[in-house]
Design a protein around this motif. Structure first.
Motif, PDB file in Angstrom:
ATOM      1  N   GLN A 180      98.333  97.775  58.251  1.00  0.00           N
ATOM      2  CA  GLN A 180      97.819  99.376  58.377  1.00  0.00           C
ATOM      3  C   GLN A 180      97.102  99.718  57.154  1.00  0.00           C
ATOM      4  OE1 GLN A 180     101.050 101.790  59.568  1.00  0.00           O
ATOM      5  NE2 GLN A 180      99.788 103.306  60.172  1.00  0.00           N
ATOM      6  N   THR A 181      95.993 100.633  57.653  1.00  0.00           N
ATOM      7  CA  THR A 181      95.309 101.454  56.556  1.00  0.00           C
ATOM      8  C   THR A 181      95.830 102.769  56.458  1.00  0.00           C
ATOM      9  OG1 THR A 181      93.916 101.895  58.312  1.00  0.00           O
ATOM     10  CG2 THR A 181      93.444  99.995  56.844  1.00  0.00           C
ATOM     11  N   LEU A 182      95.972 103.307  55.051  1.00  0.00           N
ATOM     12  CA  LEU A 182      96.561 104.480  54.990  1.00  0.00           C
ATOM     13  C   LEU A 182      95.519 105.190  53.992  1.00  0.00           C
ATOM     14  CD1 LEU A 182     100.340 103.905  54.219  1.00  0.00           C
ATOM     15  CD2 LEU A 182      99.381 104.812  56.139  1.00  0.00           C
ATOM     16  N   TYR A 183      94.869 106.009  54.441  1.00  0.00           N
ATOM     17  CA  TYR A 183      94.032 107.128  53.517  1.00  0.00           C
ATOM     18  C   TYR A 183      94.215 108.208  53.172  1.00  0.00           C
ATOM     19  CZ  TYR A 183      89.226 108.561  52.229  1.00  0.00           C
ATOM     20  OH  TYR A 183      88.383 109.138  51.517  1.00  0.00           O
ATOM     21  N   ARG A 184      94.989 109.001  53.775  1.00  0.00           N
ATOM     22  CA  ARG A 184      95.714 110.263  53.503  1.00  0.00           C
ATOM     23  C   ARG A 184      97.150 110.328  53.943  1.00  0.00           C
ATOM     24  NH1 ARG A 184      92.185 113.213  50.729  1.00  0.00           N
ATOM     25  NH2 ARG A 184      89.981 113.378  51.438  1.00  0.00           N
ATOM     26  N   THR A 185      97.992 110.099  52.725  1.00  0.00           N
ATOM     27  CA  THR A 185      99.683 110.233  53.499  1.00  0.00           C
ATOM     28  C   THR A 185      99.905 111.690  52.935  1.00  0.00           C
ATOM     29  OG1 THR A 185      99.905 109.673  51.018  1.00  0.00           O
ATOM     30  CG2 THR A 185      99.911 107.950  52.508  1.00  0.00           C
ATOM     31  N   SER A 186     101.093 111.998  53.645  1.00  0.00           N
ATOM     32  CA  SER A 186     101.965 113.143  53.286  1.00  0.00           C
ATOM     33  C   SER A 186     103.219 113.127  52.223  1.00  0.00           C
ATOM     34  CB  SER A 186     102.506 113.764  54.728  1.00  0.00           C
ATOM     35  OG  SER A 186     103.398 112.917  55.312  1.00  0.00           O
ATOM     36  N   GLY A 187     103.490 114.102  51.698  1.00  0.00           N
ATOM     37  CA  GLY A 187     104.615 113.919  50.644  1.00  0.00           C
ATOM     38  C   GLY A 187     105.778 113.121  51.160  1.00  0.00           C
ATOM     39  N   ASP A 188     106.154 113.488  52.396  1.00  0.00           N
ATOM     40  CA  ASP A 188     107.226 112.825  53.128  1.00  0.00           C
ATOM     41  C   ASP A 188     106.629 111.955  54.127  1.00  0.00           C
ATOM     42  OD1 ASP A 188     109.562 111.781  54.010  1.00  0.00           O
ATOM     43  OD2 ASP A 188     110.201 113.779  55.170  1.00  0.00           O
ATOM     44  N   SER A 189     106.133 110.681  54.246  1.00  0.00           N
ATOM     45  CA  SER A 189     105.436 110.278  55.129  1.00  0.00           C
ATOM     46  C   SER A 189     106.456 109.240  55.857  1.00  0.00           C
ATOM     47  CB  SER A 189     104.405 109.305  54.484  1.00  0.00           C
ATOM     48  OG  SER A 189     104.047 108.495  55.285  1.00  0.00           O
ATOM     49  N   PRO A 190     106.544 109.586  57.409  1.00  0.00           N
ATOM     50  CA  PRO A 190     107.643 108.509  58.034  1.00  0.00           C
ATOM     51  C   PRO A 190     106.749 107.345  58.108  1.00  0.00           C
ATOM     52  CG  PRO A 190     106.585 110.587  59.405  1.00  0.00           C
ATOM     53  CD  PRO A 190     106.402 110.769  57.901  1.00  0.00           C
ATOM     54  N   ILE A 191     105.300 107.284  58.286  1.00  0.00           N
ATOM     55  CA  ILE A 191     104.775 106.246  58.677  1.00  0.00           C
ATOM     56  C   ILE A 191     104.908 105.238  57.364  1.00  0.00           C
ATOM     57  CG2 ILE A 191     102.488 104.967  58.689  1.00  0.00           C
ATOM     58  CD1 ILE A 191     103.234 106.598  61.145  1.00  0.00           C
ATOM     59  N   ALA A 192     104.814 105.511  56.119  1.00  0.00           N
ATOM     60  CA  ALA A 192     105.260 104.827  55.029  1.00  0.00           C
ATOM     61  C   ALA A 192     106.653 104.191  55.076  1.00  0.00           C
ATOM     62  CB  ALA A 192     104.720 105.629  53.704  1.00  0.00           C
ATOM     63  N   ASN A 193     107.453 105.242  55.182  1.00  0.00           N
ATOM     64  CA  ASN A 193     108.937 104.854  55.190  1.00  0.00           C
ATOM     65  C   ASN A 193     109.137 103.897  56.385  1.00  0.00           C
ATOM     66  OD1 ASN A 193     109.812 106.653  53.379  1.00  0.00           O
ATOM     67  ND2 ASN A 193     109.901 108.321  54.562  1.00  0.00           N
ATOM     68  N   ALA A 194     108.704 104.022  57.275  1.00  0.00           N
ATOM     69  CA  ALA A 194     108.766 103.019  58.552  1.00  0.00           C
ATOM     70  C   ALA A 194     108.173 101.357  58.005  1.00  0.00           C
ATOM     71  CB  ALA A 194     107.951 103.212  59.818  1.00  0.00           C
ATOM     72  N   LEU A 195     107.206 101.642  57.254  1.00  0.00           N
ATOM     73  CA  LEU A 195     106.519 100.268  56.746  1.00  0.00           C
ATOM     74  C   LEU A 195     107.527  99.538  55.650  1.00  0.00           C
ATOM     75  CD1 LEU A 195     102.776 101.217  56.256  1.00  0.00           C
ATOM     76  CD2 LEU A 195     103.914  99.813  58.116  1.00  0.00           C
ATOM     77  N   ILE A 196     108.114 100.745  54.836  1.00  0.00           N
ATOM     78  CA  ILE A 196     109.238 100.164  53.867  1.00  0.00           C
ATOM     79  C   ILE A 196     110.550  99.653  54.390  1.00  0.00           C
ATOM     80  CG2 ILE A 196     110.945 101.151  52.311  1.00  0.00           C
ATOM     81  CD1 ILE A 196     108.719 103.069  51.238  1.00  0.00           C
ATOM     82  N   ASP A 197     110.888 100.116  55.816  1.00  0.00           N
ATOM     83  CA  ASP A 197     112.070  99.660  56.502  1.00  0.00           C
ATOM     84  C   ASP A 197     111.551  98.253  56.941  1.00  0.00           C
ATOM     85  OD1 ASP A 197     113.467 101.902  56.020  1.00  0.00           O
ATOM     86  OD2 ASP A 197     113.052 102.924  57.955  1.00  0.00           O
ATOM     87  N   ALA A 198     110.500  98.113  57.570  1.00  0.00           N
ATOM     88  CA  ALA A 198     110.077  96.975  58.142  1.00  0.00           C
ATOM     89  C   ALA A 198     109.860  95.789  57.185  1.00  0.00           C
ATOM     90  CB  ALA A 198     108.777  96.843  58.790  1.00  0.00           C
ATOM     91  N   ALA A 199     109.476  96.274  55.823  1.00  0.00           N
ATOM     92  CA  ALA A 199     109.569  95.225  54.850  1.00  0.00           C
ATOM     93  C   ALA A 199     110.852  94.857  54.329  1.00  0.00           C
ATOM     94  CB  ALA A 199     108.800  95.471  53.653  1.00  0.00           C
ATOM     95  N   GLN A 200     111.737  95.592  54.330  1.00  0.00           N
ATOM     96  CA  GLN A 200     112.969  95.448  54.038  1.00  0.00           C
ATOM     97  C   GLN A 200     114.017  94.609  55.065  1.00  0.00           C
ATOM     98  OE1 GLN A 200     114.464  99.329  52.841  1.00  0.00           O
ATOM     99  NE2 GLN A 200     113.860  99.135  50.947  1.00  0.00           N
ATOM    100  N   ALA A 201     113.316  94.753  56.249  1.00  0.00           N
ATOM    101  CA  ALA A 201     114.122  93.795  57.275  1.00  0.00           C
ATOM    102  C   ALA A 201     113.450  92.426  57.293  1.00  0.00           C
ATOM    103  CB  ALA A 201     113.779  94.483  58.812  1.00  0.00           C
ATOM    104  N   GLY A 202     112.400  92.141  56.432  1.00  0.00           N
ATOM    105  CA  GLY A 202     112.067  90.747  56.451  1.00  0.00           C
ATOM    106  C   GLY A 202     110.545  90.640  57.031  1.00  0.00           C
ATOM    107  N   LYS A 203     110.260  91.553  57.759  1.00  0.00           N
ATOM    108  CA  LYS A 203     108.591  91.554  58.132  1.00  0.00           C
ATOM    109  C   LYS A 203     107.767  91.465  57.466  1.00  0.00           C
ATOM    110  CE  LYS A 203     110.310  94.464  62.007  1.00  0.00           C
ATOM    111  NZ  LYS A 203     111.117  93.347  62.816  1.00  0.00           N
ATOM    112  N   GLN A 204     106.550  90.771  57.637  1.00  0.00           N
ATOM    113  CA  GLN A 204     105.377  90.639  56.852  1.00  0.00           C
ATOM    114  C   GLN A 204     104.571  92.018  57.024  1.00  0.00           C
ATOM    115  OE1 GLN A 204     102.841  87.152  57.044  1.00  0.00           O
ATOM    116  NE2 GLN A 204     101.297  88.317  56.248  1.00  0.00           N
ATOM    117  N   VAL A 205     104.723  92.687  55.980  1.00  0.00           N
ATOM    118  CA  VAL A 205     104.046  94.127  55.963  1.00  0.00           C
ATOM    119  C   VAL A 205     102.665  94.259  55.042  1.00  0.00           C
ATOM    120  CG1 VAL A 205     104.307  96.695  55.890  1.00  0.00           C
ATOM    121  CG2 VAL A 205     106.205  95.099  56.596  1.00  0.00           C
ATOM    122  N   VAL A 206     101.476  94.610  55.464  1.00  0.00           N
ATOM    123  CA  VAL A 206     100.509  94.854  54.777  1.00  0.00           C
ATOM    124  C   VAL A 206      99.886  96.391  54.767  1.00  0.00           C
ATOM    125  CG1 VAL A 206      98.061  94.000  54.316  1.00  0.00           C
ATOM    126  CG2 VAL A 206      99.740  92.465  54.967  1.00  0.00           C
TER     127      VAL A 206
END
Length: 725
Positions: A414-440
């Motif tokens: 995923q590309t991230l240009y502008r994020t928010s302070g509490d970003s559910p998108i970024a948090n979901a990417l963190i969850d995915a990485a911690q679950a062992g998925k390859q996340v870029v």
């Protein structure tokens, strides 16, 4: 950005993004013969472009027109006053700063309409003083009295009774006085540094013994409310506010005991925030950017705003000590920094605001409470979402969250240009990485005014095991793309999102954008190639179903314009409809002029800057330009080519920096169900009864329809359509 929520501040920064620091290239020569026909078109005149800087000021004047419109809810008018002020701040911090730098360096690069940097600065100064006066008087003569009539009163210290002054004295001594720092100026005390966009009081004090006068400066603290809300009077529901600078002024004798206060006046300085990050291949980009961010607060002054009652002697002192050119002074009647009106907008008066609007869950994704699998939905066909009318949280955000939680998903990119302070998108990417998925995650840390937030998220993502890429050297990654790779039985399927707006759930409620969700194999293959280019050393510049800048967007658009020209020469029905934030690129504009000369009808809906001059006999008589502003920020980029029957959406505006110095993606929407939706957007925006501004051949914008005609609101119509599909 005192008193501004993150989503509200995002309105301002997005507008700043299309105020580029780059010098416009020399105007291209008159258009050459298109390859599709041997007949020479009429030569294009040298004055065929409008000045982009003045066009931007025209855009902000349209924002101001909304604040002046008595038919809008009163607090929404106050909001538009705040947006106008913030927009103008960022225009000076970036675009005017860039022009001043070129002028000071003696660079002779002229704008596309032939103006030198110095001449542009002169015209900007004159125009800004005009609209700043109008801005102040809309507030003083219209919005402020109307607020008072509705029980929201901005009071002066002289309006308060003794009991209220005693209460405010306690507040001042407990909450304000400890953070104030009076700074004297004398041989032992040099003139203090004044930070950009801070509100300040310039004060002259006199010694009673010998009559000697001295200058002092106090910064109005930005960690307290600009407008102090007073307790309600007994039996009175009126909400009253006292400006912080008035409170401080009332207690100047406490800050300068034993001295006589001769005069005090408000002032505010704007500094150059136009950073230049030297992208050295051998240096960490993150460290280079952080170094430049530290320098930003010390940028040179580009504007001095002063209260219009400031004495000549005081102004001369400020000009000398701050090293400000007299041409950069803006005199403001009344209050400085009306961006602080967000404090007033926060009053709980829903009757004075737009009715609440709750985005609907797209029918393809089920009800809000009973969601469908997005993967199953996309296997049945593509889906086009239209924000904020379609909910971002139950479509795009849910797409990433379901991917993060799905054990069959192998990778998310995923590309991230502008994020928010509490970003559910970024948090979901963190969850995915911690679950062992390859996340870029490609985090664009050079997104102007969002650098700090993006650096923070980049580090949090890295700490969670996400592969974080900061973009490409020399380019900003502005495209809005997501790729999910999922195992389904013995096969691998790719699911994609390509949009026109940022992955930011807060601005998705304020910005109008479209996005394509698809499982089409060819688009999945294209996005795979794109991410390989972004993360590796691939330099692929051609794709199956995408146009990708910096190599392919301008070229692809001009090729399609030429195909419309060829169709017109063969007698086919033709037409081009273009919706964008800005239309500046001379090559695209000249291609549209050639199409107009060939008889192709062209309709443009542009929110902000437009350098194209429509309606001129001989080269643009078949082009019409309109602008729509309203409750939501019109942000989508859509192009329709009628003869070749193609609809395209994407992240790119028609600007030099988007087409030459950014990674941008435009995707063709092919499904007739979805192209019908895009056609409906155009039909609504271009309806003759739609409230808008129309651009004349002389460069002036006129409100339309004229008074007395039937008027419809484009955004209200779309809200109703989504409420009752």
């Amino acid at each position: 950005m005192r008193g501004v929520t993150e989503a509200e501040a995002q309105i301002r920064t997005e507008d700043a993004e299309w105020v580029s620091t780059d010098a416009a290239p020399e105007a291209p020569p008159a258009a050459t013969t298109p390859a599709v026909d041997s007949a020479l078109p009429e030569p294009l005149p040298e004055d065929r472009y409008l000045n982009r800087e003045l066009s931007w000021l025209d855009f902000n004047s349209r924002v101001l027109a909304l604040a002046a419109d008595p038919s809008l809810p009163l607090l929404e008018r106050a909001k538009f006053l705040a947006i106008f002020a913030s927009n103008l701040d960022e225009f000076y911090m970036v675009r005017v700063a860039g022009l001043k730098r070129r002028d000071e360096m003696g660079l002779s690069v002229r704008s596309a309409d032939g103006l030198s940097p110095r001449e542009q600065l002169r015209r900007i100064s004159e125009r800004t003083q005009q609209i700043a006066n109008r801005h102040a008087h809309v507030f003083l003569d219209s919005v402020r009295p109307a607020l008072a009539d509705e029980g929201i009163v901005i009071v002066a210290w002289s309006d308060l009774d003794d009991a209220e002054r005693d209460q405010l004295s306690m507040y001042f001594h407990e909450q304000v006085f400890p953070v104030l720092t009076p700074l004297a100026v004398d041989p032992a005390h040099p003139f203090p540094f004044v930070s950009g966009l801070s509100l300040n009081l310039a004060i002259t004090v006199k010694q009673p013994e010998n009559g000697g006068q001295h200058f002092a400066r106090i910064k109005v603290p930005d960690n307290v409310d600009r407008f102090v809300q007073l307790p309600n009077r007994e039996g009175d529901s009126v909400v009253r506010f006292l400006p912080m600078e008035e409170l401080i002024a009332a207690f100047l004798p406490v800050l300068f005991p034993g001295m006589e206060i001769v005069e005090h006046h408000a002032f505010r300085i704007t500094r150059n925030a136009d950073m230049e990050v030297e992208e050295d291949r051998d240096e960490d980009l993150l460290q280079a950017l952080e170094r430049e961010l530290a320098k930003r607060r010390f940028g040179s002054p580009v504007r001095l705003e002063v209260a219009d009652d400031m004495t000549e002697n005081m102004l001369e002192l400020l000009l000398r000590e701050l090293d400000v050119h007299p041409g950069d002074v803006i005199q403001v009647p009344g209050f400085l920094d009306l961006s602080s009106l967000w404090d007033i907008y926060g009053v709980d008066r829903p009757d004075l605001k737009d009715p609440p609007f709750v985005p609907a869950t797209h029918p393809a994704f089920g009800e809000r409470e009973t969601p469908k699998s997005i993967f199953a939905t996309l296997r049945d066909g593509d889906v086009l979402v239209h924000h904020p009318y379609d909910s971002f949280s139950t479509s795009v955000q849910r797409f990433i969250e379901q991917a993060a939680a799905d054990p069959n998903v192998l990778a998310i990119k995923q590309t991230l240009y502008r994020t928010s302070g509490d970003s559910p998108i970024a948090n979901a990417l963190i969850d995915a990485a911690q679950a062992g998925k390859q996340v870029v995650a490609l985090v664009e840390i050079k997104a102007r005014f969002d650098e700090q937030a993006n650096i923070k998220w980049a580090r949090a993502l890295e700490d969670a095991g996400v592969h974080v890429v900061y973009g490409l050297i020399g380019l900003k990654t502005h495209c809005k793309t997501a790729l999910v790779v999922r195992r389904e039985g013995s096969a691998i399927r790719r699911y994609c999102h390509i949009g026109t707006g940022n992955y930011n759930p807060k601005t998705a409620r304020l910005y109008e954008d479209v996005g394509l969700l698809t499982a089409a194999p060819d688009i999945g293959a294209d996005l795979t190639d794109l991410f390989n280019s972004l993360t590796g050393y691939s330099r692929k510049d051609s794709y199956r179903n995408l146009l990708v800048a910096p190599h392919g967007v301008r070229k692809g658009i001009i090729e399609r314009i030429d195909r419309e020209i060829a169709a017109a020469h063969s007698g086919a029905e033709t037409g081009i409809r273009l919706k964008a934030n800005a239309l500046v690129d001379e090559q695209v504009i000249d291609a549209l002029y050639r199409a107009s000369q060939a008889g192709v009808p062209i309709e443009v809906v542009v929110r902000g800057i437009c350098a194209l001059r429509p309606g001129v006999a001989g080269y643009s008589e078949n082009i019409a330009v309109r602008s729509i502003l309203g409750r939501f920020l019109e942000h989508s980029r859509i192009i329709h080519f009628r003869a070749i029957d193609e609809f395209w959406i994407g992240s790119a505006d028609m600007m030099h920096r988007n087409l030459d110095r950014r990674v941008e993606v435009m995707a063709q929407v092919k499904d007739p169900r979805l192209t019908a939706q895009l056609n409906d957007v155009f039909e609504s925006a271009l309806d003759p009864a739609t409230r808008c501004w129309e651009l004349g051949s002389d460069g002036h914008w006129t409100a339309s329809p004229q008074e007395g005609a039937t008027v419809r609101d484009h955004q209200v119509s779309l809200m109703e359509r989504h409420r009752h599909p």
